[in-house]
Motif scaffolding. Structure first.
Motif, mmCIF file in Angstrom:
data_model
loop_
_atom_site.group_PDB
_atom_site.id
_atom_site.type_symbol
_atom_site.label_atom_id
_atom_site.label_comp_id
_atom_site.label_asym_id
_atom_site.label_seq_id
_atom_site.Cartn_x
_atom_site.Cartn_y
_atom_site.Cartn_z
ATOM 1 N N MET A 197 0.850 -1.208 0.000
ATOM 2 C CA MET A 197 0.000 0.000 0.000
ATOM 3 C C MET A 197 0.880 1.250 0.000
ATOM 4 S SD MET A 197 -2.986 1.205 2.682
ATOM 5 C CE MET A 197 -4.173 0.013 2.082
ATOM 6 N N ALA A 198 0.562 2.206 -0.883
ATOM 7 C CA ALA A 198 1.331 3.442 -0.982
ATOM 8 C C ALA A 198 0.745 4.508 -0.066
ATOM 9 C CB ALA A 198 1.326 3.939 -2.423
ATOM 10 N N GLU A 199 1.584 5.454 0.273
ATOM 11 C CA GLU A 199 1.157 6.543 1.141
ATOM 12 C C GLU A 199 1.762 7.848 0.636
ATOM 13 O OE1 GLU A 199 2.371 7.873 5.606
ATOM 14 O OE2 GLU A 199 1.494 5.856 5.439
ATOM 15 N N LYS A 200 0.964 8.916 0.646
ATOM 16 C CA LYS A 200 1.476 10.224 0.234
ATOM 17 C C LYS A 200 0.881 11.308 1.132
ATOM 18 C CE LYS A 200 2.273 13.319 -3.624
ATOM 19 N NZ LYS A 200 2.248 13.504 -5.096
ATOM 20 N N THR A 201 1.730 12.274 1.481
ATOM 21 C CA THR A 201 1.290 13.378 2.339
ATOM 22 C C THR A 201 1.233 14.676 1.530
ATOM 23 O OG1 THR A 201 2.257 12.337 4.288
ATOM 24 C CG2 THR A 201 1.796 14.701 4.422
ATOM 25 N N SER A 217 -7.262 13.450 7.308
ATOM 26 C CA SER A 217 -6.893 14.842 7.604
ATOM 27 C C SER A 217 -6.298 14.941 9.005
ATOM 28 C CB SER A 217 -8.124 15.743 7.491
ATOM 29 O OG SER A 217 -7.830 17.033 7.962
ATOM 30 N N ARG A 218 -5.133 15.569 9.071
ATOM 31 C CA ARG A 218 -4.497 15.854 10.355
ATOM 32 C C ARG A 218 -4.083 17.316 10.346
ATOM 33 N NH1 ARG A 218 -0.706 10.400 10.831
ATOM 34 N NH2 ARG A 218 -2.415 8.955 11.276
ATOM 35 N N GLY A 219 -4.953 18.179 10.856
ATOM 36 C CA GLY A 219 -4.693 19.621 10.801
ATOM 37 C C GLY A 219 -4.687 20.090 9.362
ATOM 38 N N SER A 220 -3.592 20.738 8.941
ATOM 39 C CA SER A 220 -3.480 21.211 7.556
ATOM 40 C C SER A 220 -2.675 20.236 6.700
ATOM 41 C CB SER A 220 -2.816 22.593 7.527
ATOM 42 O OG SER A 220 -1.537 22.531 8.112
ATOM 43 N N GLU A 221 -2.683 18.982 7.099
ATOM 44 C CA GLU A 221 -1.952 17.946 6.374
ATOM 45 C C GLU A 221 -2.912 16.835 5.974
ATOM 46 O OE1 GLU A 221 2.177 16.550 7.672
ATOM 47 O OE2 GLU A 221 0.909 14.843 8.237
ATOM 48 N N LEU A 222 -2.803 16.398 4.711
ATOM 49 C CA LEU A 222 -3.624 15.282 4.237
ATOM 50 C C LEU A 222 -2.736 14.087 3.956
ATOM 51 C CD1 LEU A 222 -6.109 16.857 1.632
ATOM 52 C CD2 LEU A 222 -6.474 16.462 4.062
ATOM 53 N N LYS A 223 -3.215 12.915 4.346
ATOM 54 C CA LYS A 223 -2.485 11.687 4.061
ATOM 55 C C LYS A 223 -3.362 10.815 3.172
ATOM 56 C CE LYS A 223 0.284 9.976 7.057
ATOM 57 N NZ LYS A 223 0.884 9.314 8.259
ATOM 58 N N LEU A 224 -2.800 10.378 2.021
ATOM 59 C CA LEU A 224 -3.506 9.538 1.062
ATOM 60 C C LEU A 224 -2.964 8.118 1.153
ATOM 61 C CD1 LEU A 224 -4.040 12.457 0.027
ATOM 62 C CD2 LEU A 224 -3.907 11.551 -2.287
ATOM 63 N N LEU A 225 -3.876 7.155 1.259
ATOM 64 C CA LEU A 225 -3.492 5.749 1.373
ATOM 65 C C LEU A 225 -4.214 4.941 0.301
ATOM 66 C CD1 LEU A 225 -3.924 5.372 5.253
ATOM 67 C CD2 LEU A 225 -1.778 5.763 4.039
ATOM 68 N N GLY A 226 -3.450 4.052 -0.375
ATOM 69 C CA GLY A 226 -4.047 3.204 -1.403
ATOM 70 C C GLY A 226 -2.991 2.663 -2.337
ATOM 71 N N GLU A 227 -3.419 2.107 -3.470
ATOM 72 C CA GLU A 227 -2.475 1.615 -4.472
ATOM 73 C C GLU A 227 -1.703 2.793 -5.064
ATOM 74 O OE1 GLU A 227 -4.400 -0.758 -7.403
ATOM 75 O OE2 GLU A 227 -5.450 -1.999 -5.915
ATOM 76 N N GLU A 277 -0.637 3.865 -8.057
ATOM 77 C CA GLU A 277 -1.178 4.624 -9.197
ATOM 78 C C GLU A 277 -2.402 5.434 -8.786
ATOM 79 O OE1 GLU A 277 -2.916 3.874 -13.737
ATOM 80 O OE2 GLU A 277 -2.195 2.180 -12.529
ATOM 81 N N LYS A 278 -3.273 4.835 -7.980
ATOM 82 C CA LYS A 278 -4.497 5.530 -7.558
ATOM 83 C C LYS A 278 -4.191 6.684 -6.614
ATOM 84 C CE LYS A 278 -7.462 1.516 -8.266
ATOM 85 N NZ LYS A 278 -8.323 0.484 -7.633
ATOM 86 N N VAL A 279 -3.191 6.510 -5.754
ATOM 87 C CA VAL A 279 -2.780 7.588 -4.859
ATOM 88 C C VAL A 279 -2.234 8.767 -5.659
ATOM 89 C CG1 VAL A 279 -1.019 8.251 -3.160
ATOM 90 C CG2 VAL A 279 -2.383 6.196 -2.794
ATOM 91 N N GLN A 280 -1.465 8.479 -6.711
ATOM 92 C CA GLN A 280 -0.901 9.543 -7.545
ATOM 93 C C GLN A 280 -2.013 10.326 -8.261
ATOM 94 O OE1 GLN A 280 2.229 10.605 -7.558
ATOM 95 N NE2 GLN A 280 2.685 9.002 -6.044
ATOM 96 N N LYS A 281 -3.015 9.611 -8.761
ATOM 97 C CA LYS A 281 -4.132 10.277 -9.437
ATOM 98 C C LYS A 281 -4.949 11.114 -8.454
ATOM 99 C CE LYS A 281 -4.796 7.158 -13.363
ATOM 100 N NZ LYS A 281 -5.723 6.237 -14.065
ATOM 101 N N ALA A 282 -5.198 10.555 -7.279
ATOM 102 C CA ALA A 282 -5.945 11.299 -6.262
ATOM 103 C C ALA A 282 -5.182 12.550 -5.852
ATOM 104 C CB ALA A 282 -6.205 10.405 -5.053
ATOM 105 N N SER A 283 -3.855 12.446 -5.766
ATOM 106 C CA SER A 283 -3.019 13.596 -5.417
ATOM 107 C C SER A 283 -3.127 14.693 -6.474
ATOM 108 C CB SER A 283 -1.567 13.148 -5.259
ATOM 109 O OG SER A 283 -0.727 14.254 -5.011
ATOM 110 N N LYS A 284 -3.094 14.298 -7.744
ATOM 111 C CA LYS A 284 -3.232 15.275 -8.836
ATOM 112 C C LYS A 284 -4.607 15.951 -8.789
ATOM 113 C CE LYS A 284 -0.014 13.250 -12.176
ATOM 114 N NZ LYS A 284 0.138 12.633 -13.516
ATOM 115 N N ALA A 285 -5.645 15.162 -8.493
ATOM 116 C CA ALA A 285 -6.995 15.726 -8.409
ATOM 117 C C ALA A 285 -7.086 16.743 -7.267
ATOM 118 C CB ALA A 285 -8.020 14.612 -8.211
#
Length: 319
Positions: A1-5, A38-48, A50-58
């Motif tokens: 599982m990938a993670e992006k902040t 959501s943690r304050g002014s920080e968002l953490k994205l969890l998932g596959e 490729e899907k995390v990258q697309k969600a980040s772009k959105a």
């Protein structure tokens, strides 16, 4: 599982991004099958990955929309997701840069899709533009906005809005009133757009002076329209003869925008649409451009987009 902040400037932007009852972020989560925390002014994205990258772009696209002063809603969230899916999210910045004018209620009028931005560019750079597309793509509204902008900048001295008086399946011939009162129902969408741009009082002042004219297409015959911004709406309901008559009204220092939806032809007796003909006849003429909008450019309720898609698929099956 990938993670992006993702770091966001302030908590207010987080609140706007999530929307009422988290409706915006739920669209992102469901659309890409990711989890957004959501943690304050920080968002953490969890998932596959490729899907995390697309969600980040959105999410980056939605943050850009907010920075440009627009309020997020379901329509622009879904559109940004469409751009990400098409690999065109990088074009969002250019689309968001231009404000055409401010409405009477203080709302900025901007292109909301890439198709609309292309349409506006065509109007800026050509004397005659044909805007062809389904209901809800902003063809008439944006053309009126460009006309008001040119009028306020004194680039032209008159705005002329016209459309053919063709009934959409019902008859208005027996309504009481004089000729103007009988044709006003046909012209109501044009009045509505002008009211929104100018306010009722300002519109009435210009209407009485004759600097703004809203009239049926039949009133155009025999005239030469100089120093004007002329909009022909519902042009799919013109005959080829009417279209030729209208286009030859063009005078010096004037511009014409013709809008229509070739899937909603209401001409009686199976008559041929002048709009269908003219885009082929004038295809290679300089200073004339045709812009085709589609269901991706629909900026009304989400169901309007789905309705347009369904009808298009049905037409393809028939063919």
């Amino acid at each position: 599982m990938a993670e992006k902040t993702i770091e966001i400037e302030n908590f207010d932007q987080v609140v706007s991004l999530f929307g009422g009852f988290d409706e915006n972020i739920k669209l992102i989560e469901n659309g890409y099958d990711v989890k957004v925390i959501s943690r304050g002014s920080e968002l953490k994205l969890l998932g596959e990955e490729e899907k995390v990258q697309k969600a980040s772009k959105a999410i980056d696209g939605l943050l850009l929309i907010m920075k440009k002063g627009q309020t997020l809603d379901e329509q622009n969230v879904r559109y940004v997701m469409t751009l990400v899916g098409d690999g065109q999210s990088d074009k969002l910045s250019a689309m968001m840069a231009d404000c055409i004018c401010i409405t009477s209620k203080g709302k900025p009028v901007k292109a909301k899709t890439l198709g609309q931005e292309k349409y506006l560019d065509a109007i800026r750079n050509n004397t005659i533009v044909f805007g062809v597309g389904p209901a809800g793509t902003g063809k008439t509204y944006l053309a009126v906005a460009m006309a008001v902008k040119a009028f306020k900048a004194k680039e032209i001295s008159r705005i002329i809005l016209t459309r053919p008086a063709v009934e959409a399946g019902e008859s208005l011939g027996f309504l009481p009133g004089d000729l103007q009162q009988k044709v006003d129902p046909y012209l109501r969408p044009l009045y509505d757009a002008l009211f929104d741009m100018l306010g009722a009082e300002s519109f009435q002042k210009h209407f009485e002076r004759g600097t703004i004219e809203v009239a049926p297409l039949a009133y155009m015959r025999g005239r030469t329209l100089d120093d004007s911004f002329i909009i022909l709406d519902e042009a799919q309901n013109t005959t080829p003869e009417q279209m030729k008559m209208f286009l030859t009204r063009l005078g010096f220092n004037s511009r014409i925008v013709v809008t229509g939806d070739v899937t909603q032809i209401d001409l009686p007796g199976g008559k041929h649409s002048g709009l269908k003909d003219v885009v082929k006849i004038l295809k290679k003429v300089d200073d004339i451009q045709t812009i085709y909008l589609d269901e991706r450019d629909v900026v009304r309720h989400r169901l309007v987009q789905e309705i347009v898609k369904a009808y298009e698929k049905n037409e393809e099956r028939k063919k």
